[in-house]
Design an enzyme around this catalytic site. Structure first.
Site, PDB file in Angstrom:
ATOM      1  CE  LYS A  21      48.718  35.625  39.771  1.00 54.64           C
ATOM      2  NZ  LYS A  21      47.817  36.696  39.303  1.00 54.64           N
ATOM      3  NE  ARG A  26      45.789  34.574  29.004  1.00 51.29           N
ATOM      4  CZ  ARG A  26      46.041  35.494  29.937  1.00 51.29           C
ATOM      5  NH1 ARG A  26      46.160  35.141  31.215  1.00 51.29           N
ATOM      6  NH2 ARG A  26      46.144  36.767  29.614  1.00 51.29           N
ATOM      7  CG  ASP A 322      52.846  40.827  36.860  1.00 52.81           C
ATOM      8  OD1 ASP A 322      52.319  41.956  36.932  1.00 52.81           O
ATOM      9  OD2 ASP A 322      52.252  39.842  36.376  1.00 52.81           O
TER      10      ASP A 322
HETATM   11  C1  S3P Z   1      48.107  39.273  33.290  1.00 56.10           C
HETATM   12  C2  S3P Z   1      48.461  40.424  32.641  1.00 56.10           C
HETATM   13  C3  S3P Z   1      49.149  41.557  33.288  1.00 56.10           C
HETATM   14  C4  S3P Z   1      49.799  41.132  34.602  1.00 56.10           C
HETATM   15  C5  S3P Z   1      48.891  40.309  35.439  1.00 56.10           C
HETATM   16  C6  S3P Z   1      48.464  39.040  34.693  1.00 56.10           C
HETATM   17  C7  S3P Z   1      47.392  38.220  32.541  1.00 56.10           C
HETATM   18  O1  S3P Z   1      48.207  42.574  33.555  1.00 56.10           O
HETATM   19  O2  S3P Z   1      50.209  42.277  35.317  1.00 56.10           O
HETATM   20  O3  S3P Z   1      49.537  39.925  36.637  1.00 56.10           O
HETATM   21  O4  S3P Z   1      47.320  37.070  33.006  1.00 56.10           O
HETATM   22  O5  S3P Z   1      46.876  38.538  31.456  1.00 56.10           O
HETATM   23  P1  S3P Z   1      47.785  43.636  32.397  1.00 56.10           P
HETATM   24  O6  S3P Z   1      47.307  42.857  31.264  1.00 56.10           O
HETATM   25  O7  S3P Z   1      46.712  44.494  32.974  1.00 56.10           O
HETATM   26  O8  S3P Z   1      49.040  44.400  32.114  1.00 56.10           O
END
Ligand code: S3P
Length: 437
Positions: A21, A26, A322
């Site tokens: 994901k 990105r 996560d």
């Molecule tokens: C993500 C970063 C994390 C993660 C989220 C996905 C990302 O969050 O918990 O599920 O794709 O950059 P944070 O950057 O707020 O820690």
């Protein structure tokens, strides 16, 4: 929809989880900044990533071709873009739905663009902290305003006139870091970002693959981006480590199991779970494979293991953020006590994952204590059945499914369909494995 699950006798098979994901968001957001065409393979058709697809289409990105697999889980896409400076100003507000990654990265994109737009989300996302992104973007000169003193959505942005900054991030967050790196591409001068702990680095990897000059100093958790327009590139998305995680944990705690999880993205900034489980005594073997991008890929083999409790804190936390609800499930089956600290970020995810994980596991008869920044799990307790609320949070519903692999009675999961946020077809994969055994 309520779904009831009973412990299967055996838990064996081969699984391929959907595409990552984080990388999928990105692949769309960063490719849209440049102009031309690009192919994206193994794009996961989850609610979060489809939300990004729709938002970027609204801004002018085109889908030239999309071939969806027979289950509707993933697709191969050809996209085209005329670049960030040709974005179309949206006539209505942009809906980031449940996705914090989409909202935060999009704020960086919009700040660098030449359009005005307003971004909002669903009832969960509208309560998540956005000040952490709004504040540094303002320092860069962005015209950006959020509700309640710049803390929450809806957020309005008028792009343009950015300047590079040196910024010490108050939290380790890949979403915040990525928003600033993206805005930095369109700023005057370089942008330097320092993190308290290293968070996932997919944005850095992809930008470098797209020809952007990045200066990364891993020892100091510092990255400097120089302005530039990324080249559009083809991207093959590996399976999501976070969607492989329920299979990894499930395969370790079930008493008669053997699983192979195929083609998983094993970027070091994502695989803290493997380090923790190995320290807990897990039977895991990892077979690295050839990958044609900067993201490493492996097959992961797991089998029933006797785990022991450990302490989890500090720099590993962003590498497994996560996966903490799943780690808590594993810890209920471990010999001894597991302590999780420094994880207060969990309180501002799709739901308060400290509180809700503790409630769920205690409902099932485990002994878990809530702490401000984590939890203490007293191990080797038997889990009984019970009804678990998902609180609209995909990771909690999936963790509840994994608990059913070790519970003595039926577990009922409410609002089970929330798993579609990150893992389309999770239930069909899960029920498939438990019913063939
Ligand atoms: C993500 C970063 C994390 C993660 C989220 C996905 C990302 O969050 O918990 O599920 O794709 O950059 P944070 O950057 O707020 O820690």
């Amino acid at each position: 929809m309520d779904l009831s699950l009973l412990k299967p006798k055996i838990f064996k098979g081969e699984i391929k989880a959907p595409g990552d994901k984080s990388i999928a968001h990105r692949a769309l957001l960063l490719n849209s900044l440049g102009s031309g065409k690009a192919s994206i393979y193994n794009f996961p058709r989850s609610q979060d990533t489809i939300a990004t697809l729709r938002v970027m289409e609204t801004l002018g990105m085109g889908i030239v071709k999309e071939s969806v697999d027979s289950k509707g889980v993933s697709s191969n896409l050809v996209i085209e873009s005329r670049g960030i400076h040709s974005f179309i100003e949206p006539s209505s507000h942009l809906d980031a739905q449940n996705s914090g990654t989409l909202m935060r990265l999009l704020l960086g994109v919009l700040a660098g663009s030449s359009i005005s737009a307003v971004v909002f989300g669903d009832s969960s996302l509208n309560k998540r902290p956005m000040g952490r992104v709004i504040k540094p973007l303002k320092l860069m000169g962005a015209n950006i305003d959020g509700a309640e003193n710049d803390e929450f959505p809806p957020i309005s942005v008028r792009g343009g006139n950015l300047r590079g900054i040196n910024y010490d991030m108050p939290v380790a967050s890949a979403q915040l870091k990525s928003a600033l790196l993206i805005a930095g591409l369109f700023a005057e001068g370089n942008t330097q970002i320092i993190e308290p702990y290293a968070s996932r680095d997919h944005t850095e990897n992809m930008l470098m693959d797209m020809g952007i000059h990045l200066d990364k100093d891993e020892a100091f958790k510092r990255v400097i981006v120089s302005p530039g327009i990324p080249d559009m590139i083809d991207i093959e998305i590996p399976s999501d480590f976070s969607s492989a995680a329920p299979w990894i944990v499930g395969g370790l705690i079930h008493h008669d199991s053997e699983l192979v999880i195929k083609d998983v993205g094993v970027n070091h900034t994502r695989t803290g779970l493997l380090d923790v489980l190995e320290e807990m005594g897990a039977n895991i073997s990892i077979e690295k494979k050839k990958s044609n991008s900067s993201e490493p890929v492996a097959d992961i083999n797991v089998s029933s293991s006797q785990l022991k409790g450990i302490e989890i804190y500090g720099s590993i936390i962003p590498r497994l953020i996560d996966e903490i609800p799943l780690i808590a499930v594993a810890a209920t089956q471990a010999e001894g006590t597991t302590v999780i600290r420094d994880a207060a970020e969990l309180r501002v995810k799709e739901s308060d994952r400290i509180k809700n994980t503790v409630i769920a596991l205690n409902t099932l008869g485990a002994r878990v204590e809530e702490q401000d920044d984590g939890m203490v799990i007293y191990g080797k307790g038997k889990l009984k059945g019970g009804t678990i609320r998902s609180h609209g949070d995909h990771r909690l519903a999936i963790a509840a499914a994994v608990s059913s692999l070790v519970s003595d009675d039926e577990i009922v999961i409410q609002d089970s369909e929330v798993t579609d946020v990150s893992y389309p077809n999770f239930w069909s994969d899960f029920l498939g494995i438990i019913s063939t055994n």
